[in-house]
Scaffold this active site. Sequence first.
Site, PDB file in Angstrom:
ATOM      1  N   GLU A  35      26.380 -55.878   5.805  1.00  0.00           N
ATOM      2  CA  GLU A  35      25.872 -54.513   5.609  1.00  0.00           C
ATOM      3  C   GLU A  35      26.784 -54.124   4.674  1.00  0.00           C
ATOM      4  OE1 GLU A  35      23.436 -52.244   6.949  1.00  0.00           O
ATOM      5  OE2 GLU A  35      24.542 -51.374   4.994  1.00  0.00           O
TER       6      GLU A  35
ATOM      7  N   GLU B 209      14.086 -51.012  15.206  1.00  0.00           N
ATOM      8  CA  GLU B 209      15.178 -49.980  15.240  1.00  0.00           C
ATOM      9  C   GLU B 209      14.817 -48.523  15.732  1.00  0.00           C
ATOM     10  OE1 GLU B 209      17.747 -50.045  11.774  1.00  0.00           O
ATOM     11  OE2 GLU B 209      15.944 -49.954  10.448  1.00  0.00           O
TER      12      GLU B 209
HETATM   13  C1  NOJ Z   1      19.699 -51.060   9.196  1.00  0.00           C
HETATM   14  C2  NOJ Z   1      19.165 -52.355   9.468  1.00  0.00           C
HETATM   15  O1  NOJ Z   1      17.863 -52.483   9.530  1.00  0.00           O
HETATM   16  C3  NOJ Z   1      19.509 -52.741  11.018  1.00  0.00           C
HETATM   17  O2  NOJ Z   1      19.035 -54.072  11.194  1.00  0.00           O
HETATM   18  C4  NOJ Z   1      21.169 -52.915  10.896  1.00  0.00           C
HETATM   19  O3  NOJ Z   1      21.637 -53.108  12.283  1.00  0.00           O
HETATM   20  C5  NOJ Z   1      21.749 -51.615  10.678  1.00  0.00           C
HETATM   21  N1  NOJ Z   1      21.174 -51.315   9.339  1.00  0.00           N
HETATM   22  C6  NOJ Z   1      23.309 -51.958  10.402  1.00  0.00           C
HETATM   23  O4  NOJ Z   1      23.509 -52.879   9.495  1.00  0.00           O
HETATM   24 CA    CA Z   2      16.811 -50.557   8.290  1.00  0.00          CA
END
Ligand code: NOJ
Ligand code: CA
Length: 667
Positions: free
Chosen positions: A381, A474
């Site tokens: 990330e 998500e």
């Molecule tokens: C957004 C991503 O789409 C998700 O899958 C991830 O868990 C979070 N960012 C943290 O990196």
């Molecule tokens: Ca995302």
Amino acid sequence: MKRLLIIAAAVALAGGIIHSCLKSDAMTVSSPDGNINVGFHVSPEGEIYYTVASRGATVLDSSRLAIDARECRLGYNAAVKNVSRSSVDEQWTTVWGEESTIRNNYNEMRVELCENDSIGVEYAIVFRVFDDGVGFRYEIPSQAAIDSITIMDERTEFALAEDAVAWSIPWDHEYYEHIYEPSIASRLDTVCTPVTMKMTDSLYLSIHEAALTDYASMNLHPCGGTCLKTYLTPWSSGEKVFTAAPMKSPWRTVIVASAAADLITSRMMLNLNDECALDDVSWIEPGRYIGIWWGMHRRNYTWEAGPDHGATTENTKRYIDFAAANGYSGVLVEGWNRGWDGDWSANGHLFSFTEAYPDFDIEEVCRYAAGKGVRLIGHHETGGAATNYENQLDSAFALYRRLGVNSVKTGYVNKLLDGRELHGSQYGVRHYRKVIETAARYGIMIDNHEPVMPTGLQRTYPNLMTQEGVRGQEYNGWSPDGGNPPEHTVTLPFTRGLAGPMDYTPGIFNFENKAVPGTRPQNTLAKELALSVVLYSPLQMSADMIENYENQPAFEFLTQCPVDWERTLVPEAKIGEYVTIARKERGGDRWFIGAITGCNAHEHCLKLDFLDDGADYVARVFADAGDADYRTNPMAMEIYDVPVDRHKILPLRMAPGGGAAVLISKR
Ligand code: NOJ
Ligand code: CA
């Protein structure tokens, strides 16, 4: 300077004696089956236009082609120098995908032009017409008259012959994580591509682009009546594209289909990308994965170290054991590295991609995984800090390579990259491509979250496995609006899905949400299974926490469902209402069916005529029970076996918000 003036004068003189000596009707090209016809003409004023017709009906009226650069203008005072034609009919083999082989069959018309102005730039518009649509691009060859080119605007138009229903998401987006809403094309605001349209009951279009490698991403906005015009995502300084001759723009693409189902089986975008640039692809392995992920989105775990840290050595080993026992090749672990503390999506926040938190022993975890035939899926990330990531790319990928990690999920949670540039800008496009190319050198596959909208680059770099750029699972964990509505997943295959694989991360089995009550998958469990077939991804996640899969009979479908296909068929489709997709596994005889519906119950009588002649099969059906309903009874499911053959019809009954998942194997 003097030399430049002489060149300019010579070119202007040359420009002055060039005339369009070809009649417009000579400048046409048709698809191999003759159904799609593209015309090109120059107006008396020197503006250039193209038209598209399908089966005799106009699809795009005269649509302008022009580029405004600081150094020159194309399509204002044009003269045709030459028109040439060629044809291609070939098959190519995919490294992975929805089909094992793809036919690339088109007729090409290359129109070479020159601008009758003081600079006299030479350029070409190249059209490729396939049975499933049209691609065209601008090419500027190397020439004395011009070197650097700063594109301030691309004025490519798509003048719809009639208004149409259009499904799109706004341009001013958060990483394309939006619901595709139907609207009227002439009333759109600025929207991202793909924009999918229904013009009549037998005419569907989807406008997008292919091979975006060093340019700005394309968006569209209405420019009067039913005309849509290109809007390139700008740099923060206002320019759209910095380039130089020789240059080729991305392909502008229009899928033309007589049925919604045919949009999904179009492979034109892949055909318009360059062939594979990697010599060795033997290390590229599609696979199913689980992960320490949903636990953070549902707030059972934290990304940062602390009492509820998800990415501990012990917890990861539990996931590795589960993956090994259930045939999953990968375990994603988010929150393993330093940098998650504080507001990590704030501009300027910097992650380390090599330093693990003290309670995550990366060496031990990778050793343990290797012993079980499982691999860790790495996680990077960036919080949008692209330069910080680029500075660590080599060391981060080298670490993973040494530890046997061969796929990495990247993320860019920040509206701006490096606090300045949009994801879809040329800056972003260059960054994402650099990551993909560098990863390939280290033998690493990429799953890119918060990407630039995909355009088929996986043909050239098949280590670009999958991307987000979609409002995915998500949102069913924390979105205040309750999660993705039932129509969302019956719209995605016709919109975002046309741009390439989606890491939507299906497979939630436990719909309870203590953190955000009321927010959950807005579908039945049977539909959640079917999404693994419907939403294609060569790295496909089963997204729930592993304890939610224990002793669940429905889990069998996820453990069997392949991620790499020989063939894909779409037996039934209505955008935003329902879709059935049938896929044959690569290297095997089994077929997998995913059928899903939106808010309304639906029944599809599936003809099984795609099965082998003379062979007996059994269909294992995972379907909504009679009393299932996504609002009140989402878990009610029936699992049963039915003997079938190619002459049978298999009824698939779907509850409101429901679906059916079917595994058909030979007896
Ligand atoms: C957004 C991503 O789409 C998700 O899958 C991830 O868990 C979070 N960012 C943290 O990196
Ligand atoms: Ca995302």
